[in-house]
Enzyme design. Structure first.
Site, PDB file in Angstrom:
ATOM      1  N   GLU A  45       0.840  -1.203   0.000  1.00  0.00           N
ATOM      2  CA  GLU A  45       0.000   0.000   0.000  1.00  0.00           C
ATOM      3  C   GLU A  45       0.872   1.249   0.000  1.00  0.00           C
ATOM      4  O   GLU A  45       1.677   1.447   0.915  1.00  0.00           O
ATOM      5  CB  GLU A  45      -0.898   0.010   1.242  1.00  0.00           C
ATOM      6  CG  GLU A  45      -1.778   1.246   1.355  1.00  0.00           C
ATOM      7  CD  GLU A  45      -2.555   1.283   2.662  1.00  0.00           C
ATOM      8  OE1 GLU A  45      -3.536   2.045   2.728  1.00  0.00           O
ATOM      9  OE2 GLU A  45      -2.179   0.566   3.612  1.00  0.00           O
ATOM     10  N   ASP A  96      -5.781   2.509  -1.330  1.00  0.00           N
ATOM     11  CA  ASP A  96      -6.482   3.300  -0.330  1.00  0.00           C
ATOM     12  C   ASP A  96      -6.892   4.629  -0.962  1.00  0.00           C
ATOM     13  O   ASP A  96      -6.043   5.426  -1.359  1.00  0.00           O
ATOM     14  CB  ASP A  96      -5.574   3.521   0.882  1.00  0.00           C
ATOM     15  CG  ASP A  96      -6.300   4.152   2.052  1.00  0.00           C
ATOM     16  OD1 ASP A  96      -6.877   5.243   1.882  1.00  0.00           O
ATOM     17  OD2 ASP A  96      -6.286   3.565   3.145  1.00  0.00           O
ATOM     18  N   GLN A 117      -9.456   0.415   0.160  1.00  0.00           N
ATOM     19  CA  GLN A 117      -9.825   0.977   1.449  1.00  0.00           C
ATOM     20  C   GLN A 117     -10.371   2.380   1.218  1.00  0.00           C
ATOM     21  O   GLN A 117      -9.986   3.051   0.252  1.00  0.00           O
ATOM     22  CB  GLN A 117      -8.628   1.023   2.410  1.00  0.00           C
ATOM     23  CG  GLN A 117      -8.219  -0.357   2.911  1.00  0.00           C
ATOM     24  CD  GLN A 117      -7.044  -0.308   3.853  1.00  0.00           C
ATOM     25  OE1 GLN A 117      -6.115   0.460   3.672  1.00  0.00           O
ATOM     26  NE2 GLN A 117      -7.068  -1.160   4.870  1.00  0.00           N
ATOM     27  N   GLU A 150     -11.412   1.956   6.670  1.00  0.00           N
ATOM     28  CA  GLU A 150     -10.338   2.309   7.595  1.00  0.00           C
ATOM     29  C   GLU A 150     -10.440   3.799   7.880  1.00  0.00           C
ATOM     30  O   GLU A 150      -9.796   4.619   7.234  1.00  0.00           O
ATOM     31  CB  GLU A 150      -8.981   1.958   6.968  1.00  0.00           C
ATOM     32  CG  GLU A 150      -7.806   2.116   7.925  1.00  0.00           C
ATOM     33  CD  GLU A 150      -6.475   1.865   7.239  1.00  0.00           C
ATOM     34  OE1 GLU A 150      -5.860   0.830   7.533  1.00  0.00           O
ATOM     35  OE2 GLU A 150      -6.058   2.709   6.421  1.00  0.00           O
TER      36      GLU A 150
END
Length: 257
Positions: free
Chosen positions: A143, A178, A204, A240
Site C-alpha cells: 500500500e 487506499d 480501502q 479504515e
C-alpha cells in the site's frame, strides 16, 4: 454488491476485540480487517469470526516495533530474522482465519542507504514472502502511503508501488488501493482507480481530509464506490477511518446492506 469490511483497529479501538466483532456485525458490515490482529489470541479471533459470521478479509503482517516508530520490516537491512518471523506469524493467523490477503509494510526510507539497494532488498523480501504465502493460496498486497500521514515511508506513491509489484514478478502480489491516500498523494481518484484496476486486490476508503466515514469529506465517495462496483470488482472494500462524533456517522453504509 460491494463487500465492506470494518477495520477493527480504526472503528472500534476503544473496546475489547470481542466487542469490536459484534459492533461490526450489528452495524451491517460484511467482514472485518485489521492492522494488529496478531496481537490477539488466534483461538479467540477464530471463535469471534465464526460466531459473528464475519470473515477476515485482510490483515497486516507484524510491522516491527510500532511504538518506536517502525512502520514495517521488508525494506530494513539487518532485519531478516525479524521479517521471517513476521511472515510466519501472519501465515499462521491467515491460514487459521481463512484470510486470503496479507498487507506487508515496507518500512521507512533510509537516507544513509542508496535507494536502489533498499529497493532491491524490498523486492527480495517480497519475493520470499510471496513464495511462502503461495503455498497457502494467500496474496500479498502493498500500500502506498502519503507523506503527511506516514512521513518517510518507503512506498510513497502509486507509480512506485506499481513498479515494485512488476519487479517482484510473482502472481500473488497486488495493490492495496487506499482512496484516502490516493487523493492526498495524487488526486484524480476516479481515473487512478481505472488505471490501477488490473493490479488492485483490495480497496480501502475514508473521507478526505478528515479521514472520517465516507460521505463526510471533499470526495463523492458514493460515486467512487459505484464505480468500483461497476468494474465488477470481486474483492473487499476496507473501511479504515475514524468515526466522527455525528450521531448519523453510520448512515452512509445503508445503501450497501
Amino acid at each position: 454488491m460491494l463487500r465492506l469490511a470494518a477495520n477493527l483497529d480504526w472503528l472500534y479501538r476503544d473496546v475489547p476485540i470481542d466487542a469490536r466483532f459484534y459492533a461490526a456485525r450489528d452495524a451491517g458490515f460484511h467482514g472485518v480487517e485489521g492492522l494488529f490482529l496478531w496481537q490477539h489470541s488466534l483461538t479467540q479471533l477464530c471463535t469471534l469470526s465464526r460466531e459473528t459470521a464475519l470473515p477476515v478479509a485482510l490483515m497486516n503482517a507484524p510491522a516491527g516495533d510500532w511504538d518506536q516508530g517502525e512502520r514495517g520490516l521488508a525494506a530494513l537491512p539487518g532485519r531478516e530474522a525479524d521479517f521471517r518471523q513476521s511472515i510466519a506469524v501472519a501465515a499462521e493467523y491467515a491460514r487459521a482465519l481463512n484470510c486470503s490477503r496479507i498487507h506487508i509494510m515496507s518500512g521507512l526510507r533510509l537516507n544513509k542507504m542508496p535507494f536502489d539497494e533498499q529497493y532491491t532488498l524490498l523486492i527480495t523480501r517480497l519475493r520470499n514472502a510471496c513464495d511462502v504465502f503461495a503455498a497457502f493460496n494467500i496474496e500479498v498486497v502493498i500500500e502506498p502511503l502519503n507523506s503527511e500521514d506516514m512521513p518517510g515511508y518507503f512506498v510513497n506513491s502509486f507509480p512506485l508501488a506499481q513498479n515494485i509489484i512488476h519487479d517482484t514478478a510473482r502472481a500473488n502480489i497486488g495493490l492495496q488501493f487506499d482512496i484516502y491516500h490516493c487523493q492526498k498523494m495524487h488526486g484524480n481518484v476516479i481515473n487512478n482507480i481505472r488505471h490501477y484496476q488490473t493490479i488492485t486486490r483490495h480497496y480501502q476508503i475514508a473521507s478526505v481530509p478528515g479521514r472520517n466515514e465516507p460521505g463526510s469529506g471533499e470526495l463523492n465517495d458514493a460515486r467512487i464506490l459505484k464505480l468500483i462496483n461497476q468494474l465488477d470488482y470481486q474483492g473487499w472494500v476496507g473501511c479504515e477511518y475514524h468515526p466522527s462524533d455525528s450521531p448519523s456517522n453510520m448512515d452512509w453504509i445503508t445503501p450497501y446492506l
